[in-house]
Design a protein around this motif. Sequence first.
Motif, PDB file in Angstrom:
ATOM      1  N   PHE A  96       1.377  -1.024   0.284  1.00 30.67           N
ATOM      2  CA  PHE A  96      -0.001  -0.020   0.256  1.00 30.67           C
ATOM      3  C   PHE A  96       0.995   1.286  -0.527  1.00 30.67           C
ATOM      4  N   TYR A  97       2.090   1.370   0.776  1.00 27.97           N
ATOM      5  CA  TYR A  97       3.102   1.946   0.026  1.00 27.97           C
ATOM      6  C   TYR A  97       3.296   2.145  -1.577  1.00 27.97           C
ATOM      7  N   GLY A  98       3.594   1.156  -1.512  1.00 28.86           N
ATOM      8  CA  GLY A  98       3.725   1.900  -3.345  1.00 28.86           C
ATOM      9  C   GLY A  98       2.730   2.289  -3.877  1.00 28.86           C
ATOM     10  N   LEU A  99       1.420   1.735  -3.304  1.00 24.49           N
ATOM     11  CA  LEU A  99       0.187   2.232  -4.182  1.00 24.49           C
ATOM     12  C   LEU A  99       0.347   3.721  -4.152  1.00 24.49           C
ATOM     13  N   GLU A 100       0.426   3.491  -3.394  1.00 29.55           N
ATOM     14  CA  GLU A 100       0.219   5.630  -2.659  1.00 29.55           C
ATOM     15  C   GLU A 100       1.878   6.371  -3.289  1.00 29.55           C
ATOM     16  N   ARG A 101       2.734   5.727  -3.334  1.00 26.96           N
ATOM     17  CA  ARG A 101       4.256   6.655  -3.935  1.00 26.96           C
ATOM     18  C   ARG A 101       3.509   6.681  -5.689  1.00 26.96           C
ATOM     19  N   LEU A 102       2.709   5.003  -6.365  1.00 25.15           N
ATOM     20  CA  LEU A 102       2.848   5.521  -7.962  1.00 25.15           C
ATOM     21  C   LEU A 102       1.398   6.739  -7.969  1.00 25.15           C
ATOM     22  N   ALA A 103       0.493   7.035  -7.260  1.00 21.53           N
ATOM     23  CA  ALA A 103      -0.852   7.654  -7.109  1.00 21.53           C
ATOM     24  C   ALA A 103       0.173   9.386  -7.019  1.00 21.53           C
ATOM     25  N   VAL A 122      -3.255   4.997 -13.613  1.00 18.49           N
ATOM     26  CA  VAL A 122      -3.136   4.628 -11.923  1.00 18.49           C
ATOM     27  C   VAL A 122      -4.515   4.688 -11.223  1.00 18.49           C
ATOM     28  N   PHE A 123      -5.121   5.172 -11.440  1.00 15.99           N
ATOM     29  CA  PHE A 123      -6.824   5.472 -10.944  1.00 15.99           C
ATOM     30  C   PHE A 123      -7.049   3.825 -10.380  1.00 15.99           C
ATOM     31  N   ALA A 124      -7.110   3.283 -12.025  1.00 17.37           N
ATOM     32  CA  ALA A 124      -7.564   1.619 -12.228  1.00 17.37           C
ATOM     33  C   ALA A 124      -6.594   0.765 -11.125  1.00 17.37           C
ATOM     34  N   ALA A 125      -5.323   1.315 -10.962  1.00 12.53           N
ATOM     35  CA  ALA A 125      -4.134   0.436  -9.742  1.00 12.53           C
ATOM     36  C   ALA A 125      -4.933   0.662  -8.539  1.00 12.53           C
ATOM     37  N   HIS A 126      -5.202   1.611  -8.136  1.00  9.92           N
ATOM     38  CA  HIS A 126      -4.915   2.097  -6.907  1.00  9.92           C
ATOM     39  C   HIS A 126      -6.311   2.136  -6.231  1.00  9.92           C
ATOM     40  N   VAL A 127      -7.113   1.919  -7.190  1.00  7.92           N
ATOM     41  CA  VAL A 127      -8.713   0.861  -6.812  1.00  7.92           C
ATOM     42  C   VAL A 127      -8.741   0.439  -6.752  1.00  7.92           C
ATOM     43  N   GLY A 128      -7.978  -0.441  -7.911  1.00  5.70           N
ATOM     44  CA  GLY A 128      -8.165  -2.350  -7.579  1.00  5.70           C
ATOM     45  C   GLY A 128      -7.473  -2.663  -7.000  1.00  5.70           C
ATOM     46  N   GLY A 129      -6.327  -2.118  -6.238  1.00  7.68           N
ATOM     47  CA  GLY A 129      -5.779  -2.385  -4.756  1.00  7.68           C
ATOM     48  C   GLY A 129      -6.849  -2.244  -3.720  1.00  7.68           C
ATOM     49  N   PHE A 130      -6.941  -1.280  -3.363  1.00  6.49           N
ATOM     50  CA  PHE A 130      -8.123  -1.127  -2.514  1.00  6.49           C
ATOM     51  C   PHE A 130      -9.516  -1.884  -2.546  1.00  6.49           C
ATOM     52  N   SER A 131     -10.278  -2.496  -3.525  1.00  5.42           N
ATOM     53  CA  SER A 131     -11.137  -3.239  -3.761  1.00  5.42           C
ATOM     54  C   SER A 131     -10.726  -4.388  -3.685  1.00  5.42           C
ATOM     55  N   ILE A 132      -9.679  -4.946  -3.201  1.00  6.97           N
ATOM     56  CA  ILE A 132      -9.109  -6.236  -2.808  1.00  6.97           C
ATOM     57  C   ILE A 132      -9.377  -6.130  -1.208  1.00  6.97           C
ATOM     58  N   TYR A 133      -8.650  -5.170  -0.831  1.00  7.04           N
ATOM     59  CA  TYR A 133      -8.691  -4.795   0.646  1.00  7.04           C
ATOM     60  C   TYR A 133      -9.853  -5.184   1.895  1.00  7.04           C
ATOM     61  N   ASN A 134     -10.751  -3.943   0.663  1.00 11.46           N
ATOM     62  CA  ASN A 134     -12.581  -3.290   0.755  1.00 11.46           C
ATOM     63  C   ASN A 134     -12.671  -5.809   0.819  1.00 11.46           C
ATOM     64  N   ALA A 135     -13.058  -6.011  -0.253  1.00 17.03           N
ATOM     65  CA  ALA A 135     -13.213  -7.531  -0.306  1.00 17.03           C
ATOM     66  C   ALA A 135     -13.160  -8.347   0.971  1.00 17.03           C
ATOM     67  N   VAL A 136     -11.565  -7.827   2.162  1.00 18.28           N
ATOM     68  CA  VAL A 136     -11.268  -9.142   2.472  1.00 18.28           C
ATOM     69  C   VAL A 136     -11.776  -8.272   3.910  1.00 18.28           C
ATOM     70  N   ILE A 137     -12.253  -7.066   4.311  1.00 17.73           N
ATOM     71  CA  ILE A 137     -12.926  -6.640   5.310  1.00 17.73           C
ATOM     72  C   ILE A 137     -14.640  -7.000   5.422  1.00 17.73           C
ATOM     73  N   GLY A 138     -15.105  -6.897   3.686  1.00 19.28           N
ATOM     74  CA  GLY A 138     -16.621  -7.772   3.763  1.00 19.28           C
ATOM     75  C   GLY A 138     -16.533  -9.218   4.492  1.00 19.28           C
ATOM     76  N   TYR A 139     -15.706 -10.206   3.426  1.00 18.45           N
ATOM     77  CA  TYR A 139     -15.776 -11.255   3.929  1.00 18.45           C
ATOM     78  C   TYR A 139     -15.545 -11.579   5.496  1.00 18.45           C
ATOM     79  N   ALA A 140     -14.995 -10.370   6.037  1.00 23.60           N
ATOM     80  CA  ALA A 140     -14.155 -10.699   7.531  1.00 23.60           C
ATOM     81  C   ALA A 140     -15.217 -10.600   8.164  1.00 23.60           C
ATOM     82  N   ILE A 141     -16.197  -9.304   8.296  1.00 20.90           N
ATOM     83  CA  ILE A 141     -17.195  -9.976   8.459  1.00 20.90           C
ATOM     84  C   ILE A 141     -18.669 -10.637   8.595  1.00 20.90           C
ATOM     85  N   VAL A 142     -18.690 -10.908   7.353  1.00 20.00           N
ATOM     86  CA  VAL A 142     -19.685 -12.302   7.528  1.00 20.00           C
ATOM     87  C   VAL A 142     -19.704 -13.214   8.569  1.00 20.00           C
ATOM     88  N   ARG A 143     -17.650 -13.728   7.512  1.00 17.87           N
ATOM     89  CA  ARG A 143     -17.421 -14.705   8.642  1.00 17.87           C
ATOM     90  C   ARG A 143     -17.259 -14.864   9.891  1.00 17.87           C
TER      91      ARG A 143
END
Length: 251
Positions: A96-103, A122-143
């Motif tokens: 996520f440091y790398g994504l921040e530096r890229l943006a 750059v936008f797609a890469a940034h949003v793509g990384g955080f989409s996986i991040y958010n998906a893990v959060i959603g998974y953790a809530i349900v499980r």
Amino acid sequence: MVVVVPSADPGSVLAGLFVLTVALAHLLPHQFPEAIERRRHGLLSLAGGVSIVYAFVHLFPEIDHRRETIEGLDLLGVTLVSEHIYLVAFVGLSLFYGLERLASTAGTTSRDRGDSPPGATVFAAHVGGFSIYNAVIGYAIVRGETGAESVFLFTIAMALHLFGNDQAMHEHHPHLYARYGRFVLAAAVALGALIGAVVVFDPGVYTVALSLLTGGIVFNAIKNELPRTRDSRFWAFAVGAGIYGAILVSL
């Protein structure tokens, strides 16, 4: 290799409400009245206190508790052992440091040239990384595998945390994020929850995902929710960390 088995519990209405609460962190801030807008720095500092204390009090102990599940797991050609668990968390922080530096670098270059903000790639890469991040959060809530006895407390911490991420994304990609990105990230939380309602990931795979998320939370909380010293509000950070830390320790 990712191994999945049928889920034993498809979730509940309450879990759905928790997922909606977290997803709204990307949608509601854009509707805030001016009175709340003026207190944005204080809100970010409070969110930072909550996010960081949650990571240190519950997420790090949780991944340490789960460390044996990664023993022998093959990850990109590397066979993990339990002692690698904190290395995986560090990798999450670094990614996520790398994504921040890229943006940030793309944004600086664009401003120097007098161009528009960072482009679609750059936008797609940034949003793509955080989409996986958010998906893990959603998974953790349900499980219900959230690093705390209370999924509700995880939900509140993550909603405040994603509020901070939302502000940072809006600063990097003001037009594309307002038009597309916030909806993609909100949907990613729901998608992760849907996956969690249908399947259960192999414990080792989930532990790796949770470790990467934990590293990302620490980096993003410090970067996004604790603004530059002159803009931050230490009292708000201390209140958030103190109250939430006391609640977590009392569980």
